[in-house]
Design an enzyme around this catalytic site. Structure first.
Site, PDB file in Angstrom:
ATOM      1  N   SER A 115       0.844  -1.203   0.000  1.00  0.00           N
ATOM      2  CA  SER A 115       0.000   0.000   0.000  1.00  0.00           C
ATOM      3  C   SER A 115       0.875   1.247   0.000  1.00  0.00           C
ATOM      4  O   SER A 115       2.038   1.198   0.387  1.00  0.00           O
ATOM      5  CB  SER A 115      -0.902   0.014   1.238  1.00  0.00           C
ATOM      6  OG  SER A 115      -1.550   1.272   1.352  1.00  0.00           O
ATOM      7  N   HIS A 116       0.309   2.365  -0.432  1.00  0.00           N
ATOM      8  CA  HIS A 116       1.005   3.649  -0.288  1.00  0.00           C
ATOM      9  C   HIS A 116       1.187   3.998   1.179  1.00  0.00           C
ATOM     10  O   HIS A 116       2.093   4.741   1.538  1.00  0.00           O
ATOM     11  CB  HIS A 116       0.213   4.761  -0.981  1.00  0.00           C
ATOM     12  CG  HIS A 116       0.376   4.782  -2.472  1.00  0.00           C
ATOM     13  ND1 HIS A 116      -0.021   3.741  -3.280  1.00  0.00           N
ATOM     14  CD2 HIS A 116       0.914   5.716  -3.292  1.00  0.00           C
ATOM     15  CE1 HIS A 116       0.250   4.043  -4.536  1.00  0.00           C
ATOM     16  NE2 HIS A 116       0.818   5.238  -4.567  1.00  0.00           N
ATOM     17  N   SER A 117       0.292   3.471   2.012  1.00  0.00           N
ATOM     18  CA  SER A 117       0.334   3.797   3.435  1.00  0.00           C
ATOM     19  C   SER A 117       0.775   2.584   4.240  1.00  0.00           C
ATOM     20  O   SER A 117       0.137   1.525   4.165  1.00  0.00           O
ATOM     21  CB  SER A 117      -1.075   4.232   3.883  1.00  0.00           C
ATOM     22  OG  SER A 117      -1.214   4.044   5.280  1.00  0.00           O
TER      23      SER A 117
ATOM     24  N   GLY B  18       3.590   6.426  -0.368  1.00  0.00           N
ATOM     25  CA  GLY B  18       4.141   6.019  -1.657  1.00  0.00           C
ATOM     26  C   GLY B  18       4.555   4.573  -1.575  1.00  0.00           C
ATOM     27  O   GLY B  18       4.239   3.885  -0.597  1.00  0.00           O
TER      28      GLY B  18
ATOM     29  N   ASP C 183      -2.687  -1.330  -3.776  1.00  0.00           N
ATOM     30  CA  ASP C 183      -3.815  -0.390  -3.763  1.00  0.00           C
ATOM     31  C   ASP C 183      -3.885   0.413  -5.066  1.00  0.00           C
ATOM     32  O   ASP C 183      -4.563   0.003  -5.992  1.00  0.00           O
ATOM     33  CB  ASP C 183      -3.857   0.471  -2.484  1.00  0.00           C
ATOM     34  CG  ASP C 183      -2.594   1.265  -2.193  1.00  0.00           C
ATOM     35  OD1 ASP C 183      -1.694   1.302  -3.049  1.00  0.00           O
ATOM     36  OD2 ASP C 183      -2.527   1.872  -1.104  1.00  0.00           O
TER      37      ASP C 183
END
Lengths: 203, 129
Positions: B10-12, B45, B69
């Site tokens: 995920s970006h997070s 990112g 994602d």
């Protein structure tokens, strides 16, 4: 210091400087239609490339370009990493050890194919490809008309403004992406201008 | 362990870790699960380097299924897959599925011993057609 090595250093420095100088502008463009990290991501990538520049410029053109691309892949931290990384790595794979101006169009055409495959995109979708494709066509037409190359690249970046984004996060905005220049197209045009400047001996 | 491993990108990092927690609640230690999130300096990112490490840590003889994602997570995961050593090529795949639901159902399928293509197909049945 060989002149080829000097040219590699001049090109790399010019590209890194223009990305750094325009990082805020690129980020603002990306804030309008994306996640607002393009400028800072590209700057991080090219800062990492510059940290290795002494070693990179010692290498011949193909290995130099592959090295730049690999660092961008590893350090940019967004989709731009693999996309611009693939661009540079494919240029490195396609160019001969001692390239001349006439070799660049073909190498860029192959690199465009690779970027299209990586991004599952094509020209007309409001991306970096909308600059790279006309730049390759101009190189094919006249590889030595460097000033025209900068003009073509800048105009092509501006022309992404009225386009509707089809790929990337900007596509989530649909029609609201219209009216904003694509940040990847803008950074591509900045790089073309920087490379041409270095070839012409400007600093 | 030969069950297909699960990688969550995920970006997070919070989303990735949370999704991994939900997977573990379902399958415990029967399936290898790894997650990564965040760019190389910790902002939102994704990072090819971190994805390669996650693939390595979830690696099993059955391969790994990767759940992502948004766009950059997919592009960076595809790049990471291409950079795997030749003997691992073809045994890591990105699933076109919602990251949380896809990870949980893929892991559940993997825990039953299904091969990689079945794990991927099961996750992708969740995608909007």
């Amino acid at each position: 210091m060989s002149s080829e090595k000097e040219l590699r250093l001049a090109m790399l420095t010019a590209v890194a400087q223009t990305i750094s100088r325009h990082a805020e502008e690129l980020t603002q463009l990306d804030q309008a239609i994306g996640d607002g990290d393009h400028g800072i991501n590209m700057k991080r990538g090219f800062d990492a490339v510059m940290a290795d520049s002494a070693g990179l410029v010692e290498k011949p053109w193909p290995e130099f370009l592959k090295g730049v691309g690999m660092t961008l892949v590893m350090k940019v931290g967004g989709a731009s990493g693999p996309l611009f990384g693939t661009l540079f790595m494919t240029l490195g794979k396609e160019l001969p050890g001692n390239p001349c101006a006439g070799d660049v169009a073909g190498a860029l055409e192959a690199a465009i194919q690779a970027v299209q495959a990586r991004g599952k995109s094509e020209a007309g979708q409001k991306t970096m490809l909308d600059v790279l494709v006309p730049v390759a066509a101009q190189l094919r037409k006249d590889a030595l008309a460097l000033t025209d190359l900068v003009t073509v690249a800048a105009a092509a970046a501006e022309a992404t403004g009225p386009m509707k984004a089809i790929r990337g996060r900007a596509s989530f905005l649909g029609d609201r992406s219209i009216g904003h220049v694509d940040p990847g197209a803008r950074s591509s045009a900045l790089m073309v201008a920087a490379v041409v400047g270095a070839v012409k001996g400007e600093s | 362990m030969s069950s297909v491993g699960i990688v969550i990108v995920s970006h997070s990092p919070k989303v990735a870790e949370g999704a991994a927690d939900m997977v573990r609640q379902m399958v415990g230690d029967e399936v290898k699960v790894a997650w990564c999130g965040g760019d190389p300096t910790g902002g939102l990112g994704t990072s090819v380097e971190k994805i390669m490490q996650a693939i390595d840590s979830a690696w099993s003889a059955g391969g790994v299924a990767i759940l992502v994602d948004l766009g950059g997570a997919e592009t960076n995961s595809e790049m990471a897959i291409e950079m795997l050593p030749p003997e691992r090529q073809g045994r890591a795949v990105v699933c076109n599925a919602p990251i949380v639901e896809g990870a949980v159902i893929a892991a559940t399928e993997a825990a039953g011993g299904s091969p990689l293509e079945v794990v991927k197909r099961t996750a992708e049945e969740l995608s909007p057609q």
